[in-house]
Scaffold this motif. Structure first.
Motif, short mmCIF file in Angstrom:
data_model
loop_
_atom_site.label_atom_id
_atom_site.label_comp_id
_atom_site.label_asym_id
_atom_site.label_seq_id
_atom_site.Cartn_x
_atom_site.Cartn_y
_atom_site.Cartn_z
N ALA A 110 -23.95 19.86 7.28
CA ALA A 110 -25.40 19.87 7.15
C ALA A 110 -25.93 20.66 8.64
CB ALA A 110 -25.76 18.49 7.21
N LEU A 111 -25.00 20.73 9.62
CA LEU A 111 -25.55 21.48 10.89
C LEU A 111 -25.38 22.63 10.75
CD1 LEU A 111 -26.47 21.58 13.78
CD2 LEU A 111 -24.04 21.18 14.09
N TYR A 112 -24.44 23.08 10.01
CA TYR A 112 -24.20 24.60 9.81
C TYR A 112 -25.36 25.15 8.65
CZ TYR A 112 -19.53 25.83 11.08
OH TYR A 112 -18.21 25.95 11.80
N PHE A 113 -25.56 24.45 7.67
CA PHE A 113 -26.61 24.93 6.89
C PHE A 113 -28.09 24.88 7.24
CE2 PHE A 113 -23.37 24.16 3.54
CZ PHE A 113 -23.47 25.41 2.90
N GLU A 114 -28.27 24.06 8.33
CA GLU A 114 -29.49 23.68 9.22
C GLU A 114 -29.61 25.02 9.96
OE1 GLU A 114 -32.28 20.86 11.81
OE2 GLU A 114 -30.24 20.14 11.52
N LEU A 115 -28.36 25.31 10.88
CA LEU A 115 -28.37 26.50 11.76
C LEU A 115 -28.67 27.61 10.91
CD1 LEU A 115 -25.96 25.32 14.31
CD2 LEU A 115 -28.54 25.45 14.55
N ALA A 116 -28.02 27.83 9.94
CA ALA A 116 -28.08 28.97 8.75
C ALA A 116 -29.67 29.04 8.40
CB ALA A 116 -27.37 28.78 7.66
N SER A 117 -30.33 28.09 8.37
CA SER A 117 -31.71 28.31 7.98
C SER A 117 -32.62 28.81 9.27
CB SER A 117 -32.28 26.95 7.53
OG SER A 117 -32.59 25.92 8.40
N HIS A 118 -32.02 28.37 10.37
CA HIS A 118 -32.68 28.99 11.47
C HIS A 118 -32.58 30.55 11.68
CE1 HIS A 118 -32.74 24.77 14.20
NE2 HIS A 118 -33.01 24.82 12.68
N ALA A 119 -31.09 31.16 11.16
CA ALA A 119 -31.02 32.34 11.18
C ALA A 119 -31.80 33.12 10.20
CB ALA A 119 -29.49 32.62 11.09
N MET A 120 -32.12 32.30 9.03
CA MET A 120 -32.99 32.95 8.01
C MET A 120 -34.26 33.00 8.50
SD MET A 120 -31.32 30.79 4.56
CE MET A 120 -29.66 30.56 4.69
N TYR A 121 -34.89 32.13 9.24
CA TYR A 121 -36.23 32.12 9.70
C TYR A 121 -36.23 33.14 10.93
CZ TYR A 121 -37.80 28.82 6.69
OH TYR A 121 -38.21 27.81 5.49
N GLY A 122 -35.28 33.73 11.32
CA GLY A 122 -35.26 34.72 12.32
C GLY A 122 -35.24 34.31 13.76
N LYS A 123 -34.78 33.12 14.09
CA LYS A 123 -34.96 32.46 15.34
C LYS A 123 -33.83 33.24 16.26
CE LYS A 123 -37.55 29.15 14.12
NZ LYS A 123 -38.71 28.93 14.64
N ALA A 124 -34.36 33.79 17.23
CA ALA A 124 -33.55 34.67 18.34
C ALA A 124 -32.12 34.04 18.47
CB ALA A 124 -34.23 34.88 19.54
N TYR A 125 -32.16 32.62 18.91
CA TYR A 125 -31.03 31.87 19.31
C TYR A 125 -29.88 31.86 18.33
CZ TYR A 125 -32.96 28.24 17.02
OH TYR A 125 -33.85 27.38 16.07
N ALA A 126 -30.35 32.16 17.11
CA ALA A 126 -29.53 32.15 15.76
C ALA A 126 -28.97 33.49 15.17
CB ALA A 126 -29.90 31.37 14.74
N ARG A 127 -29.52 34.72 15.71
CA ARG A 127 -29.08 35.79 15.33
C ARG A 127 -27.59 36.26 15.08
NH1 ARG A 127 -32.73 38.90 19.56
NH2 ARG A 127 -34.52 38.23 18.61
N GLU A 128 -26.51 35.92 16.12
CA GLU A 128 -25.33 35.94 16.03
C GLU A 128 -24.67 35.34 14.79
OE1 GLU A 128 -23.26 36.16 19.60
OE2 GLU A 128 -25.19 36.91 20.48
N LEU A 129 -25.38 34.20 14.24
CA LEU A 129 -24.94 33.35 13.18
C LEU A 129 -24.24 34.22 12.08
CD1 LEU A 129 -24.39 30.49 12.98
CD2 LEU A 129 -26.53 30.20 11.92
N GLY A 130 -24.98 35.08 11.51
CA GLY A 130 -24.69 36.14 10.51
C GLY A 130 -23.16 36.41 10.87
N GLU A 131 -23.09 37.10 11.94
CA GLU A 131 -22.06 37.83 12.54
C GLU A 131 -20.77 36.85 12.41
OE1 GLU A 131 -18.97 39.06 14.89
OE2 GLU A 131 -20.29 37.79 15.70
N ALA A 132 -21.11 35.71 12.94
CA ALA A 132 -20.10 34.59 13.24
C ALA A 132 -19.59 33.90 11.70
CB ALA A 132 -20.62 33.61 14.34
N LEU A 133 -20.57 33.63 11.21
CA LEU A 133 -20.15 32.80 10.00
C LEU A 133 -19.85 33.61 8.58
CD1 LEU A 133 -22.78 29.77 9.84
CD2 LEU A 133 -20.30 29.84 10.50
N VAL A 134 -20.35 34.76 8.57
CA VAL A 134 -20.18 35.68 7.26
C VAL A 134 -19.19 36.79 7.68
CG1 VAL A 134 -21.07 37.03 5.75
CG2 VAL A 134 -22.56 35.17 6.42
N ASP A 135 -19.34 37.36 8.50
CA ASP A 135 -18.90 38.63 8.76
C ASP A 135 -17.22 38.62 9.21
OD1 ASP A 135 -21.04 40.08 8.27
OD2 ASP A 135 -21.72 40.59 10.36
N ARG A 136 -17.03 37.58 10.19
CA ARG A 136 -15.81 37.36 10.61
C ARG A 136 -14.77 36.74 9.60
NH1 ARG A 136 -16.72 34.12 16.18
NH2 ARG A 136 -18.33 35.60 17.09
N THR A 137 -15.59 35.67 8.93
CA THR A 137 -14.67 35.11 7.86
C THR A 137 -14.54 35.93 6.51
OG1 THR A 137 -15.83 32.98 8.26
CG2 THR A 137 -14.74 33.08 6.31
#
Length: 185
Positions: A96-123
């Motif tokens: 649930a924390l992952y999905f909540e933080l992912a929504s922060h990235a989707m809303y363009g929160k600056a602190y969550a910018r690297e989440l896409g690189e971390a959760l999607v690109d690396r995996t």
């Protein structure tokens, strides 16, 4: 050796995993984890900087697990099954924390910018590398993306309905489809 910062970070991650991030202030978090807002400010600076540290810590642990798995298991079907087992187990606490933080990235929160690189690109890159041993690079890339989508979707469903048996069965079906697509050899 655990530093005071790392100890606070672990407590913050535990709190957020149990309660979500929502609009939790540093003051509220501090009271909940047995410290002061001053100590959180000292070690992390701001709420956003703390969330960056949370994202980095959780993703680093998951990335290390995936890299170790793929370094020791060359069969993509065995690796995929084991990755699902580890991911589904981990999701019970942190999903649930992952999905909540992912929504922060989707809303363009600056602190969550690297989440896409971390959760999607690396995996995705890890799966792509594993699949590249059985097919051409373009196909490996597409199948890695598909694997990510299936895994994330089933993880989401598992967190919503709690039906691990259904998610496990769906993963087995996906593995059979991938085995047919990539060949068993």
């Amino acid at each position: 050796m655990t530093t005071p910062r790392n100890a606070l970070l672990e407590k913050a991650i535990g709190y957020f995993a149990e309660n979500g991030v929502r609009d939790t202030s540093l003051r509220t978090l501090a009271a909940a984890i047995g410290t002061s807002q001053r100590m959180l400010n000292y070690h992390f600076g701001s709420r956003e900087d703390l969330l960056v540290a949370v994202i980095e810590a959780v993703v680093a642990a998951d990335t290390a697990m995936l890299e170790e798995l793929f370094a020791t298991e060359s069969d993509p079907f065995v690796a995929g099954r084991e990755n699902w087992r580890l991911t589904a187990d981990h999701a019970q606490r942190f999903g649930a924390l992952y999905f909540e933080l992912a929504s922060h990235a989707m809303y363009g929160k600056a602190y969550a910018r690297e989440l896409g690189e971390a959760l999607v690109d690396r995996t995705e890159a890890a799966f792509e590398s594993l699949y590249a041993t059985r097919t051409d690079p373009a196909t490996a890339h597409r199948l890695a993306r598909l694997t990510m989508a299936v895994g994330q979707g089933l993880c989401f469903d598992l967190l919503i309905d709690g039906d691990r048996a259904a998610s496990d069965a769906a993963i087995e079906e996906f593995i059979a489809m991938m085995r047919a697509r990539l060949g068993a050899g």
